[in-house]
Scaffold this motif. Structure first.
Motif: not given
Ligand SMILES: *[C@@H]1O[C@H](CO)[C@@H](O)[C@H](O)[C@H]1NC(C)=O
Ligand SMILES: *[C@@H]1O[C@H](CO)[C@@H](O)[C@H](O)[C@H]1NC(C)=O
Ligand SMILES: *[C@@H]1O[C@H](CO)[C@@H](O)[C@H](O)[C@H]1NC(C)=O
Ligand SMILES: *[C@@H]1O[C@H](CO)[C@@H](O)[C@H](O)[C@H]1NC(C)=O
Ligand SMILES: *[C@@H]1O[C@H](CO)[C@@H](O)[C@H](O)[C@H]1NC(C)=O
Length: 239
Positions: A71-79, A52-56, A108-110
């Protein structure tokens, strides 16, 4: 590879929608699709409960047409949430209740590390307590997911000087703990697609199916789909 003309696009989109609506009303509510991403292989310990703590990435939507997420745009983005509006892809004159498109959420975007190599995935598209055979693991699910080595859902591997790498597909209802797979590359993008129409559901759905130009046809043990699906997919990709 534009083998579908603008005219047939609307028809295909419409056909897909009727399938989606059908699927949605059938299932016990709309089911979440969850994709979790890892730097280490999960294949020996594939567990939805324990990760449950994985990037998802999660969505409860069934898309009208394919959509590629970088991938990068999504998880590295601000939303952490978003909506891909696909209502303009509806056939003219058609309206539906509710939004047409993909409401997505990230978890878990952080923990996201843009320099890390996310090469493993847990895919879960599961109907809890399904009475019907139709919603059992191994049956065709409501959506399909395809993983790519290049941005914009390209088979061109971003980390390689030249050459293509396979794409990997999931499309069945999964086990409750999900289905896991490891790619031989850093995941650069993934495509969320509507299910095949029932009339096209021949053979088996994908469980970490390895396909694409880099894979010699029928040479891989991962290959679980027939030629029909490559044709159907080619049409969708062309939309
Ligand atoms: C489905 O996903 C949404 C958004 O991530 C979440 O709020 C909801 O609790 C999830 N539903 C289930 C049944 O897991
Ligand atoms: C999850 O972790 C627990 C505790 O470590 C373990 O007992 C269980 O078998 C794991 N579940 C799966 C599906 O691997
Ligand atoms: C989020 O990112 C987008 C695209 O990079 C940008 O247009 C937008 O202004 C950003 N929003 C905030 C609140 O920073
Ligand atoms: C999607 O786009 C349509 C047409 O542009 C608009 O009417 C609708 O409000 C949008 N839906 C959402 C949820 O943003
Ligand atoms: C990422 O990890 C996969 C799986 O271990 C490996 O095959 C690949 O070479 C790695 N890619 C990079 C750019 O490190």
């Amino acid at each position: 590879m534009h083998i579908v003309t603008a005219g047939t696009t609307a028809v295909l989109a419409l056909a897909s929608l009727s399938h989606s609506v059908h699927a949605e009303s059938d299932a016990t509510n709309s089911q979440n699709l969850t994709l979790r991403f890892f730097q280490d292989s999960q294949e020996d310990s594939c567990s939805y409960t324990n990760t449950t703590s994985a990037l998802a990435f999660t969505t409860s939507s069934i898309p009208l047409i394919n959509h590629c997420f970088n991938f990068e745009e999504l998880f590295g983005g601000n939303s952490s949430t978003g909506f891909v509006n696909q209502s303009r892809n509806l056939a003219p004159g058609y309206s539906v209740n509710g939004d047409v498109g993909i409401h997505w959420a990230l978890q878990n975007r952080d923990s996201y590390d843009s320099s890390a190599n996310y090469s493993s995935i847990l895919y879960r598209q599961h109907v809890v307590n399904s009475g019907s055979e139709k919603y059992k693991p191994g049956q065709f699910g409501d959506r399909r997911v395809v993983i790519y080595p290049g941005e914009d859902c390209s088979e061109k591997d971003d980390s390689k000087e030249k050459g293509l790498s396979p794409w990997y597909g999931f499309g069945c209802w999964s086990e409750s703990e999900g289905d896991c797979g490891s790619m031989p590359y850093k995941i650069a993008s993934f495509n969320i697609q509507p299910a095949l129409e029932e009339k096209d559901e021949k053979g088996k759905c994908w469980v970490f199916a390895e396909r694409g130009a880099a894979v010699h046809f029928h040479s891989s043990s991962h290959v679980v789909v027939g030629a029909m699906f490559s044709v159907a997919l080619a049409m969708w990709l062309a939309l």
